[in-house]
Motif scaffolding. Sequence first.
Motif, PDB file in Angstrom:
ATOM      1  N   LEU A  32      41.993  70.729  21.666  1.00 11.78           N
ATOM      2  CA  LEU A  32      40.636  70.770  21.015  1.00 11.78           C
ATOM      3  C   LEU A  32      39.527  71.824  21.737  1.00 11.78           C
ATOM      4  O   LEU A  32      38.595  71.805  21.580  1.00 11.78           O
ATOM      5  N   GLY A  33      40.186  72.660  22.858  1.00  6.54           N
ATOM      6  CA  GLY A  33      39.479  73.361  23.614  1.00  6.54           C
ATOM      7  C   GLY A  33      38.573  72.853  24.399  1.00  6.54           C
ATOM      8  O   GLY A  33      37.647  73.175  25.186  1.00  6.54           O
ATOM      9  N   LEU A  34      38.912  71.433  25.025  1.00  5.97           N
ATOM     10  CA  LEU A  34      38.254  70.863  25.919  1.00  5.97           C
ATOM     11  C   LEU A  34      38.802  70.994  27.335  1.00  5.97           C
ATOM     12  O   LEU A  34      40.005  71.527  27.330  1.00  5.97           O
ATOM     13  N   ALA A  35      37.852  70.663  28.310  1.00 10.49           N
ATOM     14  CA  ALA A  35      38.285  70.708  29.656  1.00 10.49           C
ATOM     15  C   ALA A  35      39.324  69.503  29.965  1.00 10.49           C
ATOM     16  O   ALA A  35      39.164  68.494  29.281  1.00 10.49           O
ATOM     17  N   GLU A  36      40.338  69.750  30.938  1.00 12.95           N
ATOM     18  CA  GLU A  36      41.161  68.597  31.368  1.00 12.95           C
ATOM     19  C   GLU A  36      40.508  67.489  31.806  1.00 12.95           C
ATOM     20  O   GLU A  36      39.527  67.455  32.250  1.00 12.95           O
ATOM     21  N   PRO A  37      41.427  66.490  31.114  1.00 16.58           N
ATOM     22  CA  PRO A  37      40.441  65.050  31.639  1.00 16.58           C
ATOM     23  C   PRO A  37      41.043  64.553  33.005  1.00 16.58           C
ATOM     24  O   PRO A  37      42.028  63.654  33.051  1.00 16.58           O
ATOM     25  N   LYS A  38      40.429  65.129  33.979  1.00 21.29           N
ATOM     26  CA  LYS A  38      40.879  64.911  35.281  1.00 21.29           C
ATOM     27  C   LYS A  38      40.619  63.225  35.822  1.00 21.29           C
ATOM     28  O   LYS A  38      39.294  63.267  35.743  1.00 21.29           O
ATOM     29  N   VAL A  39      41.575  62.767  36.141  1.00 25.21           N
ATOM     30  CA  VAL A  39      41.186  61.445  36.776  1.00 25.21           C
ATOM     31  C   VAL A  39      42.110  60.996  37.993  1.00 25.21           C
ATOM     32  O   VAL A  39      43.144  61.731  38.299  1.00 25.21           O
ATOM     33  N   SER A  40      41.448  60.229  39.128  1.00 27.99           N
ATOM     34  CA  SER A  40      42.300  59.894  40.107  1.00 27.99           C
ATOM     35  C   SER A  40      42.733  58.551  39.988  1.00 27.99           C
ATOM     36  O   SER A  40      42.064  57.828  39.094  1.00 27.99           O
ATOM     37  N   TYR A  41      43.667  58.029  40.559  1.00 32.56           N
ATOM     38  CA  TYR A  41      44.020  56.690  40.496  1.00 32.56           C
ATOM     39  C   TYR A  41      44.507  56.157  42.001  1.00 32.56           C
ATOM     40  O   TYR A  41      44.933  57.021  42.761  1.00 32.56           O
ATOM     41  N   LEU A  42      44.205  54.978  41.787  1.00 31.29           N
ATOM     42  CA  LEU A  42      44.606  54.268  43.305  1.00 31.29           C
ATOM     43  C   LEU A  42      45.395  53.147  42.936  1.00 31.29           C
ATOM     44  O   LEU A  42      45.071  52.014  42.139  1.00 31.29           O
ATOM     45  N   ILE A  43      46.594  52.818  43.184  1.00 31.73           N
ATOM     46  CA  ILE A  43      47.404  51.706  43.045  1.00 31.73           C
ATOM     47  C   ILE A  43      47.042  50.906  44.604  1.00 31.73           C
ATOM     48  O   ILE A  43      47.450  51.423  45.576  1.00 31.73           O
ATOM     49  N   VAL A  44      46.374  49.846  44.225  1.00 30.77           N
ATOM     50  CA  VAL A  44      45.822  49.158  45.284  1.00 30.77           C
ATOM     51  C   VAL A  44      47.091  48.392  45.860  1.00 30.77           C
ATOM     52  O   VAL A  44      47.440  47.364  45.203  1.00 30.77           O
ATOM     53  N   THR A  45      47.263  48.602  47.186  1.00 34.43           N
ATOM     54  CA  THR A  45      48.488  47.550  47.889  1.00 34.43           C
ATOM     55  C   THR A  45      48.109  47.087  48.984  1.00 34.43           C
ATOM     56  O   THR A  45      46.809  46.964  49.391  1.00 34.43           O
ATOM     57  N   PRO A  46      48.795  46.016  49.562  1.00 32.81           N
ATOM     58  CA  PRO A  46      48.120  45.292  50.651  1.00 32.81           C
ATOM     59  C   PRO A  46      47.899  46.220  52.020  1.00 32.81           C
ATOM     60  O   PRO A  46      47.100  45.748  52.723  1.00 32.81           O
ATOM     61  N   GLU A  47      48.858  47.528  51.771  1.00 34.80           N
ATOM     62  CA  GLU A  47      48.623  48.321  52.909  1.00 34.80           C
ATOM     63  C   GLU A  47      47.358  49.294  52.763  1.00 34.80           C
ATOM     64  O   GLU A  47      46.852  49.780  53.538  1.00 34.80           O
ATOM     65  N   SER A  48      47.128  49.633  51.642  1.00 35.56           N
ATOM     66  CA  SER A  48      46.047  50.635  51.298  1.00 35.56           C
ATOM     67  C   SER A  48      44.586  49.916  50.822  1.00 35.56           C
ATOM     68  O   SER A  48      43.680  50.762  51.223  1.00 35.56           O
ATOM     69  N   GLY A  49      44.693  49.057  50.403  1.00 34.23           N
ATOM     70  CA  GLY A  49      43.295  48.374  49.915  1.00 34.23           C
ATOM     71  C   GLY A  49      42.636  47.687  50.929  1.00 34.23           C
ATOM     72  O   GLY A  49      43.062  47.801  52.161  1.00 34.23           O
ATOM     73  N   PRO A  50      41.482  47.208  50.817  1.00 35.39           N
ATOM     74  CA  PRO A  50      40.726  46.833  49.655  1.00 35.39           C
ATOM     75  C   PRO A  50      39.906  48.205  49.287  1.00 35.39           C
ATOM     76  O   PRO A  50      39.534  48.814  50.434  1.00 35.39           O
ATOM     77  N   TYR A  51      39.361  48.355  48.182  1.00 37.28           N
ATOM     78  CA  TYR A  51      38.368  49.326  47.830  1.00 37.28           C
ATOM     79  C   TYR A  51      37.158  48.746  47.111  1.00 37.28           C
ATOM     80  O   TYR A  51      37.104  47.946  46.585  1.00 37.28           O
ATOM     81  N   LYS A  52      36.256  49.727  47.536  1.00 36.50           N
ATOM     82  CA  LYS A  52      34.951  49.270  46.829  1.00 36.50           C
ATOM     83  C   LYS A  52      34.482  50.455  46.203  1.00 36.50           C
ATOM     84  O   LYS A  52      34.372  51.748  46.590  1.00 36.50           O
ATOM     85  N   SER A  53      34.174  50.206  44.772  1.00 41.59           N
ATOM     86  CA  SER A  53      33.580  50.984  43.835  1.00 41.59           C
ATOM     87  C   SER A  53      32.389  51.442  43.742  1.00 41.59           C
ATOM     88  O   SER A  53      31.540  50.845  44.208  1.00 41.59           O
ATOM     89  N   ASN A  54      32.109  52.731  43.344  1.00 36.72           N
ATOM     90  CA  ASN A  54      30.573  53.042  43.239  1.00 36.72           C
ATOM     91  C   ASN A  54      30.239  52.522  42.170  1.00 36.72           C
ATOM     92  O   ASN A  54      28.695  52.290  41.801  1.00 36.72           O
ATOM     93  N   CYS A  55      30.857  51.784  41.044  1.00 43.18           N
ATOM     94  CA  CYS A  55      30.344  51.145  40.050  1.00 43.18           C
ATOM     95  C   CYS A  55      30.035  49.795  40.333  1.00 43.18           C
ATOM     96  O   CYS A  55      30.790  49.049  40.801  1.00 43.18           O
ATOM     97  N   GLY A  56      28.814  49.507  40.478  1.00 46.97           N
ATOM     98  CA  GLY A  56      28.238  48.339  40.974  1.00 46.97           C
ATOM     99  C   GLY A  56      28.667  47.174  40.480  1.00 46.97           C
ATOM    100  O   GLY A  56      28.607  45.957  40.884  1.00 46.97           O
ATOM    101  N   SER A  57      29.109  47.011  39.059  1.00 46.62           N
ATOM    102  CA  SER A  57      29.520  45.833  38.415  1.00 46.62           C
ATOM    103  C   SER A  57      30.946  45.422  38.952  1.00 46.62           C
ATOM    104  O   SER A  57      31.422  44.287  38.745  1.00 46.62           O
ATOM    105  N   LEU A  58      31.637  46.362  39.666  1.00 46.82           N
ATOM    106  CA  LEU A  58      33.204  45.938  40.005  1.00 46.82           C
ATOM    107  C   LEU A  58      32.840  45.289  41.403  1.00 46.82           C
ATOM    108  O   LEU A  58      32.211  45.704  42.302  1.00 46.82           O
ATOM    109  N   PRO A  59      33.874  44.300  41.369  1.00 47.16           N
ATOM    110  CA  PRO A  59      34.264  43.680  42.770  1.00 47.16           C
ATOM    111  C   PRO A  59      34.927  44.667  43.709  1.00 47.16           C
ATOM    112  O   PRO A  59      35.367  45.595  43.311  1.00 47.16           O
TER     113      PRO A  59
END
Length: 277
Positions: free
Chosen positions: A84-111
Amino acid sequence: MRNSLPVALLVGSLTLGGGSAGAQEPTPGDVTEQLGVQQVQVAPAGAAPPQSGDEVPTQPVVEEYLTDRLREADEVWTAFFARLGLAEPKVSYLIVTPESGPYKSNCGSLPVIHHNTPNAYYCGWDEASAGFAGTIYLPVTTMQRMWAGDIFGRQSVRKGDFAAAILTAHEFGHHVVHELSEQYRQPLPTGKWWELISDCMAGVWATSAYYRGTMQPGNFEEAVAALEAIGDTAITAEPHGTSEERKNALLTGYNGIPNRYPPGAPAACTETYWKYA
Ligand SMILES: [Zn+2]
């Protein structure tokens, strides 16, 4: 995927799109019109099916399975955006494990997201990797439970690996819609439409998996059952659509709309679900 660092998709050899020279500046306007009747591009058949099977796998196997599904989705959507001539849909992902998490998002609605938080998430304003606006969060223990039919704490009538695949594709679908919104400058769908359009985009992804040869008998039924299990009122107060609506959204992406859109046509999703609550 055994370390705790954010892992960016699209690093390495994928260089399609990306706002490179020759890509046309998209004009603002109706997304559906821009997408036309094009299907997602599918890889040649013959890829090996996922090996996880239907037994509940170990955490490393779950991480590998989710990573593979994310990479497939990334490949499919990157190619579609490039056409479509659009820019790449770049996204990050985090698989949250007992070792890596927890994470706090910038989206205020998320826990705060732990490895066993009973949901998966997308935030369009989290940049876990530089230059990759938008982050998908997949809590590994929550995803692992899906093999036994436990979908965010609700019991599905089917067990197997594909529930995790379709819910991963749903989160990626949020990013696809977010990118279309930004690049075509059309405000995001709201309320349950934001969820249903992502279910539909997950169905589009499933079409590509079908053509690719990575879907096994019973997989699509697992996907349908998973979404039915988490119809409205099941998980959160946020509107997600009823079981029937979620199933229909998945089918709209997967089958298209007779005489109008072929299977795997994202415009079938945008036309049906790009709405405002
Ligand atoms: Zn969602």
